[in-house]
Design an enzyme around this catalytic site. Structure first.
Site, PDB file in Angstrom:
ATOM      1  N   ARG A  51       1.453  -3.986  -1.793  1.00  0.00           N
ATOM      2  CA  ARG A  51       1.246  -4.092  -0.345  1.00  0.00           C
ATOM      3  C   ARG A  51       0.151  -3.098   0.048  1.00  0.00           C
ATOM      4  NH1 ARG A  51       1.598   0.790   0.343  1.00  0.00           N
ATOM      5  NH2 ARG A  51       1.465   0.382   2.564  1.00  0.00           N
ATOM      6  N   GLY A  52      -0.262  -3.193   1.324  1.00  0.00           N
ATOM      7  CA  GLY A  52      -1.401  -2.406   1.778  1.00  0.00           C
ATOM      8  C   GLY A  52      -2.648  -3.287   1.677  1.00  0.00           C
ATOM      9  N   ALA A  53      -3.449  -3.304   2.750  1.00  0.00           N
ATOM     10  CA  ALA A  53      -4.511  -4.315   2.853  1.00  0.00           C
ATOM     11  C   ALA A  53      -5.469  -4.358   1.648  1.00  0.00           C
ATOM     12  CB  ALA A  53      -5.273  -4.113   4.163  1.00  0.00           C
ATOM     13  N   ARG A  94       0.559 -13.531   3.166  1.00  0.00           N
ATOM     14  CA  ARG A  94       0.682 -12.613   4.294  1.00  0.00           C
ATOM     15  C   ARG A  94      -0.497 -12.857   5.241  1.00  0.00           C
ATOM     16  NH1 ARG A  94       2.333  -6.588   3.178  1.00  0.00           N
ATOM     17  NH2 ARG A  94       3.182  -6.909   5.285  1.00  0.00           N
ATOM     18  N   GLN A 203       7.606   2.783   4.760  1.00  0.00           N
ATOM     19  CA  GLN A 203       6.509   3.069   3.823  1.00  0.00           C
ATOM     20  C   GLN A 203       6.085   4.544   3.866  1.00  0.00           C
ATOM     21  OE1 GLN A 203       6.637   0.433   5.873  1.00  0.00           O
ATOM     22  NE2 GLN A 203       5.496  -1.315   5.093  1.00  0.00           N
ATOM     23  N   ASP A 244      -5.223  -3.031   8.840  1.00  0.00           N
ATOM     24  CA  ASP A 244      -5.089  -4.310   8.127  1.00  0.00           C
ATOM     25  C   ASP A 244      -6.154  -5.302   8.546  1.00  0.00           C
ATOM     26  OD1 ASP A 244      -2.269  -3.036   8.047  1.00  0.00           O
ATOM     27  OD2 ASP A 244      -2.339  -4.546   6.447  1.00  0.00           O
ATOM     28  N   ASN A 254      -2.695  -2.443  12.615  1.00  0.00           N
ATOM     29  CA  ASN A 254      -2.115  -1.647  11.521  1.00  0.00           C
ATOM     30  C   ASN A 254      -0.593  -1.716  11.684  1.00  0.00           C
ATOM     31  OD1 ASN A 254      -2.462   0.124   9.211  1.00  0.00           O
ATOM     32  ND2 ASN A 254      -1.689   1.769  10.502  1.00  0.00           N
ATOM     33  N   LYS A 255       0.095  -1.067  10.789  1.00  0.00           N
ATOM     34  CA  LYS A 255       1.563  -1.114  10.764  1.00  0.00           C
ATOM     35  C   LYS A 255       2.162  -0.889  12.144  1.00  0.00           C
ATOM     36  CE  LYS A 255       3.587  -1.948   8.040  1.00  0.00           C
ATOM     37  NZ  LYS A 255       3.987  -3.392   7.924  1.00  0.00           N
TER      38      LYS A 255
HETATM   39  O1  MRU Z   1       3.153  -4.064   5.414  1.00  0.00           O
HETATM   40  P1  MRU Z   1       2.288  -3.179   4.592  1.00  0.00           P
HETATM   41  O2  MRU Z   1       3.015  -2.095   3.880  1.00  0.00           O
HETATM   42  O3  MRU Z   1       1.374  -3.977   3.665  1.00  0.00           O
HETATM   43  O4  MRU Z   1       1.333  -2.499   5.675  1.00  0.00           O
HETATM   44  C1  MRU Z   1       0.380  -1.578   5.256  1.00  0.00           C
HETATM   45  C2  MRU Z   1      -0.372  -0.943   6.366  1.00  0.00           C
HETATM   46  O5  MRU Z   1      -0.151  -1.223   7.518  1.00  0.00           O
HETATM   47  C3  MRU Z   1      -1.483  -0.016   5.986  1.00  0.00           C
HETATM   48  O6  MRU Z   1      -1.620   1.004   6.915  1.00  0.00           O
HETATM   49  C4  MRU Z   1      -2.795  -0.812   5.920  1.00  0.00           C
HETATM   50  O7  MRU Z   1      -2.638  -1.949   5.115  1.00  0.00           O
HETATM   51  C5  MRU Z   1      -3.921  -0.002   5.418  1.00  0.00           C
HETATM   52  S1  MRU Z   1      -3.762   0.380   3.706  1.00  0.00           S
HETATM   53  C6  MRU Z   1      -5.107   1.256   3.217  1.00  0.00           C
END
Ligand code: MRU
Length: 353
Positions: A51-53, A94, A203, A244, A254-255
Site C-alpha cells: 500500500r502507499g501510492a 484501488r 498505518q 495519493d 491523502n489518507k
Molecule cells: O491506504 P493507504 O495506506 O495506501 O494510504 C496511504 C497514504 O495515504 C499515503 O500517505 C500516500 O499514499 C502517500 S505514500 C508516499
C-alpha cells in the site's frame, strides 16, 4: 551527519517472482509474500499487503509484467489486447492513488512502442518495471533533500508531525514525507517524529513508528485527535504528509484525517507541506473535487484487532482518503523542488508518462 541504517524495500524482484513485505502483519511480524501472477498482485494491492501510492505503482508495474508473461500468443496484436485486460484488472484494485494508473499507462505505452516479437516486448516490460522501481527510490531521495530547503530554521532540532505512512514501505524505499524526515535526520536537524496513529487502519501506529524504530529515529505516537493540543503547546515545528493524488490546482488527496490536520496546522501557524513525486500529480483533474475517493469495508471501523468496539445496529461511513484544499498547503515538495500548490503546472512537461 548522523549514520543511517538503510530503509526497507517493500518490493523485491527475485528472478521470476515478486517478494512483498506483508504490511498487514507489521509490526507484530515481519513476513513476506511471494507473488507470481497478475491476479495475485491485484489481490495484494486490494488487500493492502502492499500500500502507499508510489509502492502501489511499482507493484502494478510488476503486475503488468507478470500478466504479460501469462499471455500465451505469438501474435502481437492479440498480445497487446490481452495486456490491456491485465491493465484493467490492476486498475480495478484501488481508485484513489493515481500512481497506480500512471504506472499501468507507462507499461502499456512501453509495450506499444517496443518493436519485435512478443517475447521481446515481455522482456522490455520487465526492464521497465525495474526502471520504475529504481526511479522511485531516487525520486524519494531527491524529495527528501529538497524538503530540507523549506523546513523551518529553528535554534532547536525539529519536531515534525506526519499522518499515515508515507515512508519506505509506501514507496520503493526511502519515502516521501518520511524521506524528508530521513534527510533531516541524516543532517542532524531532526529532533523527533510525531506520528498520528491514523484511524481506522493505523498505518501511523503500525508502520511509521516501525520504520522509525528500525532506524533509531526518535518517534512519538499520538492519537489523531491530539495534534491540535500538541501544536498549541508549541511541540510541532512543521507537518509533512504524503499524497495519493494531487489535482492540477494543488488540492491534494491523502489518507483520511489529513484535511483536519491541515486545518489545525493553519489555525496554529504551523507550516503544512505535502511531499510527493510528480507521478502523483493528475494534471487531467482541474481540482480536488474530481478525485475519486475509495470507501473501504466497515469492518475497519467496528473492529480493532478481533474486538468489536461498537454495538450492532450502527451504520458506518469509511472513506479512506480526504482532499486537503490547496489554500491550506504551504508548499508541495517534489523531486524537482518545492512550489506553491498553485504553481504545479510548471512541472507538467517534466512528468514521465
Ligand atoms: O491506504 P493507504 O495506506 O495506501 O494510504 C496511504 C497514504 O495515504 C499515503 O500517505 C500516500 O499514499 C502517500 S505514500 C508516499
Amino acid at each position: 551527519m548522523t549514520a543511517q541504517k538503510s530503509p526497507v524495500s517493500p518490493i523485491t524482484w527475485l528472478d521470476n517472482r515478486v517478494l512483498l513485505i506483508d504490511q498487514n502483519q507489521l509490526p507484530k511480524e515481519y513476513s513476506t509474500v511471494e507473488i507470481s501472477s497478475s491476479q495475485d498482485m491485484a489481490e495484494a494491492i486490494k488487500t493492502m499487503i502492499v500500500r502507499g501510492a508510489p509502492a502501489i505503482g511499482v507493484a502494478a508495474a510488476y503486475g503488468m509484467y507478470l500478466g504479460a508473461r501469462e499471455i500465451e500468443t505469438g501474435d502481437r496484436t492479440e498480445f497487446l489486447a490481452k495486456l490491456e485486460q491485465v491493465g484493467e484488472l490492476l486498475r480495478s484494485t484501488r481508485p484513489t492513488a493515481v500512481n497506480l494508473f500512471w504506472a499501468i499507462s507507462r507499461m502499456l505505452k512501453t509495450a506499444n512502442q517496443t518493436s519485435g516479437s512478443v517475447e521481446q516486448v515481455q522482456k522490455t516490460l520487465l526492464e521497465m518495471a525495474k526502471t520504475i522501481q529504481a526511479e522511485d527510490v531516487q525520486t524519494c531521495k531527491d524529495i527528501g533533500d529538497k524538503g530540507l530547503e523549506v523546513l523551518p530554521a529553528t535554534p532547536e532540532k525539529l519536531n515534525l508531525l506526519t499522518h499515515c505512512n508515507a515512508g519506505a514501505l509506501a514507496t520503493a524505499g526511502y519515502g516521501t514525507a518520511l524521506g524528508v524526515f530521513r534527510s533531516a535526520w541524516r543532517e542532524g536537524r531532526l529532533g523527533r517524529v510525531f506520528a498520528d496513529e491514523t484511524r481506522p487502519r493505523l498505518q501511523g501506529a503500525k508502520l511509521t513508528t516501525w520504520e522509525c524504530v528500525q532506524e533509531g529515529i526518535p518517534v512519538t505516537l499520538i492519537a489523531d485527535n491530539m495534534a491540535a493540543h500538541c501544536m498549541k503547546l508549541g511541540m510541532i515545528h512543521a507537518v509533512v504528509v504524503g499524497a495519493d493524488r494531487i489535482a492540477a490546482n494543488g488540492d491534494a488527496a491523502n489518507k483520511i484525517g489529513t484535511y483536519s490536520l491541515a486545518i489545525v496546522a493553519k489555525a496554529h501557524n504551523v507550516p503544512f507541506f505535502v511531499a510527493a513525486p510528480l507521478s502523483t500529480i493528475d494534471f487531467e483533474l482541474s481540482d480536488g473535487s474530481q478525485i475519486p475517493i475509495e470507501e473501504r469495508d466497515s469492518v475497519e471501523m467496528y473492529q480493532v484487532g478481533t474486538t468489536r468496539i461498537c454495538p450492532e445496529g450502527v451504520e458506518f461511513y469509511n472513506p479512506a482518503f480526504d482532499v486537503t484544499p490547496a489554500a491550506l498547503i504551504s508548499g508541495i515538495i517534489t523531486e524537482h523542488g518545492t512550489v506553491a500548490p498553485g504553481d504545479l503546472k510548471q512541472f507538467q512537461a517534466k512528468q514521465l508518462v
